[in-house]
Scaffold this motif. Sequence first.
Motif, PDB file in Angstrom:
ATOM      1  N   UNK A 139      -1.471   1.964  -6.936  1.00  0.00           N
ATOM      2  CA  UNK A 139      -1.951   2.406  -5.627  1.00  0.00           C
ATOM      3  C   UNK A 139      -1.919   3.926  -5.609  1.00  0.00           C
ATOM      4  N   UNK A 140      -3.108   4.519  -5.671  1.00  0.00           N
ATOM      5  CA  UNK A 140      -3.128   5.983  -5.784  1.00  0.00           C
ATOM      6  C   UNK A 140      -2.684   6.663  -4.493  1.00  0.00           C
ATOM      7  N   UNK A 141      -2.664   5.916  -3.394  1.00  0.00           N
ATOM      8  CA  UNK A 141      -2.228   6.544  -2.134  1.00  0.00           C
ATOM      9  C   UNK A 141      -0.710   6.681  -2.080  1.00  0.00           C
ATOM     10  N   UNK A 142      -0.014   5.681  -2.609  1.00  0.00           N
ATOM     11  CA  UNK A 142       1.457   5.740  -2.574  1.00  0.00           C
ATOM     12  C   UNK A 142       2.026   6.193  -3.920  1.00  0.00           C
ATOM     13  N   UNK A 143       1.198   6.186  -4.948  1.00  0.00           N
ATOM     14  CA  UNK A 143       1.693   6.559  -6.278  1.00  0.00           C
ATOM     15  C   UNK A 143       2.568   5.478  -6.892  1.00  0.00           C
ATOM     16  N   UNK A 144       2.432   4.237  -6.392  1.00  0.00           N
ATOM     17  CA  UNK A 144       3.299   3.160  -6.897  1.00  0.00           C
ATOM     18  C   UNK A 144       2.502   2.145  -7.712  1.00  0.00           C
ATOM     19  N   UNK A 145       3.119   1.667  -8.762  1.00  0.00           N
ATOM     20  CA  UNK A 145       2.543   0.573  -9.532  1.00  0.00           C
ATOM     21  C   UNK A 145       2.937  -0.756  -8.908  1.00  0.00           C
ATOM     22  N   UNK A 146       2.122  -1.752  -9.115  1.00  0.00           N
ATOM     23  CA  UNK A 146       2.487  -3.142  -8.851  1.00  0.00           C
ATOM     24  C   UNK A 146       3.410  -3.511 -10.012  1.00  0.00           C
ATOM     25  N   UNK A 147       4.697  -3.350  -9.786  1.00  0.00           N
ATOM     26  CA  UNK A 147       5.642  -3.382 -10.902  1.00  0.00           C
ATOM     27  C   UNK A 147       5.618  -4.689 -11.687  1.00  0.00           C
ATOM     28  N   UNK A 148       5.567  -5.803 -10.974  1.00  0.00           N
ATOM     29  CA  UNK A 148       5.604  -7.091 -11.682  1.00  0.00           C
ATOM     30  C   UNK A 148       4.399  -7.229 -12.597  1.00  0.00           C
ATOM     31  N   UNK A 149       3.253  -6.766 -12.126  1.00  0.00           N
ATOM     32  CA  UNK A 149       2.027  -6.871 -12.922  1.00  0.00           C
ATOM     33  C   UNK A 149       2.095  -5.939 -14.143  1.00  0.00           C
TER      34      UNK A 149
END
Length: 348
Positions: free
Chosen positions: A331-341
Amino acid sequence: MGRRVRLRALACLLCACLAMAGPGLSGRAAGLAASAPQRLPLSRGVNLGSILDAPGEGAWGESFQDGFPRIIKAAGFDHVRLPVCFSIYASDEPPYPIAPWILERVEHILALCRAEGLAVILDLHNYEELMGESAQGNAPAQKPRYLALWKQIAERFAGQPDTVLFEPMNEPALSAETWNQWIPEVLAVIRQSNPTRWVLLGGCAWENAQALEEIPWPADERVAGTFHFYQPFSFTHQGAEHAAEEGSLGWVGTPWSGTDGEQQPVREEMERAAAWSRRTGRPVHLGEFGVYQAADAASRAAWAGSVARQAEAQGIGWSYWDFCASFGLYDEKTGAFETALLDALMDR
Ligand code: GLC
């Protein structure tokens, strides 16, 4: 969104029938040495999808950010696939010039990827004048323009390192007869300026593995195969707007937990691609596989991890579809990965 409606579910069924019919044209494919295939510089990758393949960068909500290559490299990937809708940036009049700024944009992205040590598959995507269901008859009229696009792309990027690979057509929605005739022509155009660059070719019917069998492979050892995998389509495309006509909105909630029965078609498809690779002496790459974001996180991770492992078990490199759009893992807005994926893809 103007994206073409796919009839992938039907194509998958057709392919299963073809698969049962045996190896098809492969016996006639141009034979390469029966030694182990050369390796592509592609292990684990991700598609920068829905960015430059949209009808204008940002048209589908996503734009390239200069920080992406660093983030992608740090996450453990070694390559990206960069789909570009070159056709919308080119004139309709001979010699069909491509707008210089889009070539500069691509060059900029290639430079950032190179700085991070990422290989790049440069893919011509969404040539709508050819791809729409009503566009089939356009193929003869569009061929000079298509070849002219590749002449310009190939000349412009001829100085790039070997870690830039060309993919002349994403999911060719042409008749196999037409695509098979175009392959030697587009390859000849590319070879004029890029005599040894890797070129990746996939077949029709959404570029599934079986379609590799239908291509009359040119006697050029730097041409490799590529295929896509989205089965079961009702799982991977649940909620996907561009598959709404096929009923995707009603598929939301379809789980995938990785039972033996669910894993078997994944294994079979990877084995099919690997068998083709061994038989022809050409490397093969899984250029797209992914799950729409409406699927539950555990199912997405289970499916993506299974596909990645099964591909790797067959020595096949892969590229997840996509990085930060509707099938995305970041998610480029939050800078977070979908960690499980991400963890599932990276086997950790
Ligand atoms: C193909 C399409 C792309 C789509 C993806 C998943 O690559 O070109 O637009 O998002 O498949 O359906």
